[in-house]
Write an enzyme that holds these catalytic residues in place. Sequence first.
Site, PDB file in Angstrom:
ATOM      1  N   GLY A  16       0.782  -1.236   0.000  1.00  0.00           N
ATOM      2  CA  GLY A  16       0.000   0.000   0.000  1.00  0.00           C
ATOM      3  C   GLY A  16       0.808   1.277   0.000  1.00  0.00           C
ATOM      4  O   GLY A  16       0.322   2.312   0.471  1.00  0.00           O
ATOM      5  N   ARG A  69     -14.067 -16.253 -10.801  1.00  0.00           N
ATOM      6  CA  ARG A  69     -13.758 -14.821 -10.895  1.00  0.00           C
ATOM      7  C   ARG A  69     -15.021 -13.958 -10.911  1.00  0.00           C
ATOM      8  O   ARG A  69     -15.074 -12.894 -10.297  1.00  0.00           O
ATOM      9  CB  ARG A  69     -12.923 -14.527 -12.151  1.00  0.00           C
ATOM     10  N   MET A  94      -3.874  -7.202  -7.193  1.00  0.00           N
ATOM     11  CA  MET A  94      -3.243  -8.242  -7.998  1.00  0.00           C
ATOM     12  C   MET A  94      -4.218  -9.291  -8.538  1.00  0.00           C
ATOM     13  O   MET A  94      -3.884 -10.459  -8.650  1.00  0.00           O
ATOM     14  CB  MET A  94      -2.136  -8.920  -7.198  1.00  0.00           C
ATOM     15  N   LEU A  97      -9.373  -8.573 -13.555  1.00  0.00           N
ATOM     16  CA  LEU A  97     -10.803  -8.288 -13.403  1.00  0.00           C
ATOM     17  C   LEU A  97     -11.583  -8.723 -14.644  1.00  0.00           C
ATOM     18  O   LEU A  97     -11.090  -8.641 -15.770  1.00  0.00           O
ATOM     19  CB  LEU A  97     -10.994  -6.789 -13.145  1.00  0.00           C
ATOM     20  N   HIS A 113       0.829   0.581 -13.353  1.00  0.00           N
ATOM     21  CA  HIS A 113       1.553  -0.616 -13.792  1.00  0.00           C
ATOM     22  C   HIS A 113       3.043  -0.303 -13.804  1.00  0.00           C
ATOM     23  O   HIS A 113       3.445   0.735 -14.351  1.00  0.00           O
ATOM     24  CB  HIS A 113       1.081  -1.049 -15.179  1.00  0.00           C
ATOM     25  N   ASP A 149      -3.675  -4.616 -18.722  1.00  0.00           N
ATOM     26  CA  ASP A 149      -2.640  -3.578 -18.844  1.00  0.00           C
ATOM     27  C   ASP A 149      -2.596  -2.981 -20.249  1.00  0.00           C
ATOM     28  O   ASP A 149      -1.569  -2.457 -20.676  1.00  0.00           O
ATOM     29  CB  ASP A 149      -1.260  -4.152 -18.477  1.00  0.00           C
TER      30      ASP A 149
HETATM   31  N1  LIG Z   1      -9.180  -6.608 -16.773  1.00  0.00           N
HETATM   32  C1  LIG Z   1      -8.115  -6.055 -16.158  1.00  0.00           C
HETATM   33  N2  LIG Z   1      -7.813  -6.418 -14.903  1.00  0.00           N
HETATM   34  C2  LIG Z   1      -6.730  -5.860 -14.288  1.00  0.00           C
HETATM   35  C3  LIG Z   1      -5.899  -4.946 -14.962  1.00  0.00           C
HETATM   36  C4  LIG Z   1      -6.272  -4.568 -16.293  1.00  0.00           C
HETATM   37  O1  LIG Z   1      -5.603  -3.719 -16.932  1.00  0.00           O
HETATM   38  N3  LIG Z   1      -7.378  -5.137 -16.855  1.00  0.00           N
HETATM   39  N4  LIG Z   1      -4.739  -4.447 -14.356  1.00  0.00           N
HETATM   40  C5  LIG Z   1      -4.257  -5.308 -13.263  1.00  0.00           C
HETATM   41  C6  LIG Z   1      -3.055  -4.870 -12.505  1.00  0.00           C
HETATM   42  N5  LIG Z   1      -1.928  -5.712 -12.924  1.00  0.00           N
HETATM   43  C7  LIG Z   1      -0.835  -5.054 -13.424  1.00  0.00           C
HETATM   44  O2  LIG Z   1      -0.740  -3.816 -13.414  1.00  0.00           O
HETATM   45  C8  LIG Z   1      -1.957  -7.129 -12.819  1.00  0.00           C
HETATM   46  C9  LIG Z   1      -2.452  -7.713 -11.654  1.00  0.00           C
HETATM   47  C10 LIG Z   1      -2.509  -9.104 -11.551  1.00  0.00           C
HETATM   48  C11 LIG Z   1      -2.062  -9.917 -12.591  1.00  0.00           C
HETATM   49  C12 LIG Z   1      -2.164 -11.411 -12.456  1.00  0.00           C
HETATM   50  O3  LIG Z   1      -1.619 -12.151 -13.262  1.00  0.00           O
HETATM   51  N6  LIG Z   1      -2.898 -11.853 -11.402  1.00  0.00           N
HETATM   52  C13 LIG Z   1      -3.111 -13.292 -11.154  1.00  0.00           C
HETATM   53  C14 LIG Z   1      -2.828 -13.592  -9.689  1.00  0.00           C
HETATM   54  C15 LIG Z   1      -1.463 -13.084  -9.287  1.00  0.00           C
HETATM   55  C16 LIG Z   1      -1.312 -13.079  -7.753  1.00  0.00           C
HETATM   56  O4  LIG Z   1      -2.310 -13.357  -7.051  1.00  0.00           O
HETATM   57  O5  LIG Z   1      -0.191 -12.770  -7.312  1.00  0.00           O
HETATM   58  C17 LIG Z   1      -4.575 -13.662 -11.433  1.00  0.00           C
HETATM   59  O6  LIG Z   1      -5.459 -12.758 -11.324  1.00  0.00           O
HETATM   60  O7  LIG Z   1      -4.793 -14.857 -11.692  1.00  0.00           O
HETATM   61  C18 LIG Z   1      -1.560  -9.340 -13.753  1.00  0.00           C
HETATM   62  C19 LIG Z   1      -1.484  -7.940 -13.866  1.00  0.00           C
HETATM   63  C20 LIG Z   1      -5.369  -5.573 -12.282  1.00  0.00           C
HETATM   64  N7  LIG Z   1      -6.443  -6.212 -13.003  1.00  0.00           N
HETATM   65  N1  LIG Z   2       0.603  -5.557 -12.030  1.00  0.00           N
HETATM   66  C1  LIG Z   2       0.285  -4.776 -10.870  1.00  0.00           C
HETATM   67  C2  LIG Z   2       1.567  -4.409 -10.153  1.00  0.00           C
HETATM   68  O1  LIG Z   2       2.554  -5.116 -10.199  1.00  0.00           O
HETATM   69  N2  LIG Z   2       1.512  -3.253  -9.488  1.00  0.00           N
HETATM   70  C3  LIG Z   2       2.661  -2.812  -8.736  1.00  0.00           C
HETATM   71  O2  LIG Z   2       2.585  -3.339  -7.428  1.00  0.00           O
HETATM   72  C4  LIG Z   2       3.255  -2.433  -6.555  1.00  0.00           C
HETATM   73  C5  LIG Z   2       2.314  -2.199  -5.399  1.00  0.00           C
HETATM   74  O3  LIG Z   2       3.018  -1.563  -4.418  1.00  0.00           O
HETATM   75  P1  LIG Z   2       2.204  -0.905  -3.201  1.00  0.00           P
HETATM   76  O4  LIG Z   2       1.242  -1.963  -2.693  1.00  0.00           O
HETATM   77  O5  LIG Z   2       3.297  -0.550  -2.243  1.00  0.00           O
HETATM   78  O6  LIG Z   2       1.483   0.298  -3.763  1.00  0.00           O
HETATM   79  C6  LIG Z   2       3.498  -1.132  -7.333  1.00  0.00           C
HETATM   80  O7  LIG Z   2       4.863  -1.006  -7.666  1.00  0.00           O
HETATM   81  C7  LIG Z   2       2.665  -1.312  -8.579  1.00  0.00           C
HETATM   82  O8  LIG Z   2       3.239  -0.703  -9.734  1.00  0.00           O
END
Ligand SMILES: Nc1nc2c(c(=O)[nH]1)N[C@@H](CN(C=O)c1ccc(C(=O)N[C@@H](CCC(=O)O)C(=O)O)cc1)CN2
Ligand SMILES: NCC(=O)N[C@@H]1O[C@H](COP(=O)([O-])[O-])[C@@H](O)[C@H]1O
EC number: 2.1.2.2
Length: 217
Positions: A16, A69, A94, A97, A113, A149
Amino acid sequence: MTESKCKTVVLISGSGTNLQALIDTAASEGAEFSVCAVISNKSDAYGLIRASDAGIATSVVNHRDFDDRGSFDRALMEEIDRHQPDLVVLAGFMRILTPEFVRHYKGRLLNIHPSLLPKYQGLHTHKRALEAGDDEHGATVHFVTEELDGGPAIVQAVVPIETGDTPERLAERVQVQEHVIYPLAVTWFAQGRLRMMGDQAELDGEILPRSGKKITS
Ligand SMILES: Nc1nc2c(c(=O)[nH]1)N[C@@H](CN(C=O)c1ccc(C(=O)N[C@@H](CCC(=O)O)C(=O)O)cc1)CN2
Ligand SMILES: NCC(=O)N[C@@H]1O[C@H](COP(=O)([O-])[O-])[C@@H](O)[C@H]1O
């Protein structure tokens, strides 16, 4: 949006630090937005403590409590909408969606990101940039769309890669810049200057470049 501040709900999964940057900005003189609630999919997310310390409502919607989901996302939407936000902000959230969730918040859903999108969508971005031998890296704030992303970029911070960088050291320098650009983008949205127009982002009536507005550290 009414004359009152832009109501923001922040979704987290971990430490966070981006949430903290938003909380600090929202608490500053003349802030244009408020953080009205923080929701995490993980009960041990330190960001929940940051929110509680700031007197902000917190809740946990754990994806492991749902069969799929879609049902997780619907429960998340129900919890978010209790607060009737103007904006939903993903800050280290993480979970990927569903199209239903993204459609529901279309144009008022942001993410940060840790890469210079469109490079390195997905996870482990710092390691991938180092392995590719890139000389620069950074972070991107973008509108969230169904494409992971792939949504229109709003603002990017560019961070030079230094000799001997590890993913951890690089991530630290990138995060310093994340804590600048995320409050900036949320403030632009709260001011009514930023909006999503189709598959593009618009700031002050001007379509932004594909990679967003560049901020160099
Ligand atoms: N539909 C969308 N959902 C999300 C987006 C987006 O652009 N479109 N951005 C992500 C944030 N993100 C990167 O910035 C990201 C977060 C999570 C994952 C991922 O592979 N998650 C896995 C689980 C991983 C874990 O629990 O550690 C999953 O969901 O199966 C990739 C990219 C947020 N959502
Ligand atoms: N794909 C999503 C992703 O990797 N996001 C990254 O997770 C970190 C969260 O840090 P925080 O919880 O300290 O803000 C941040 O660096 C953000 O860019």
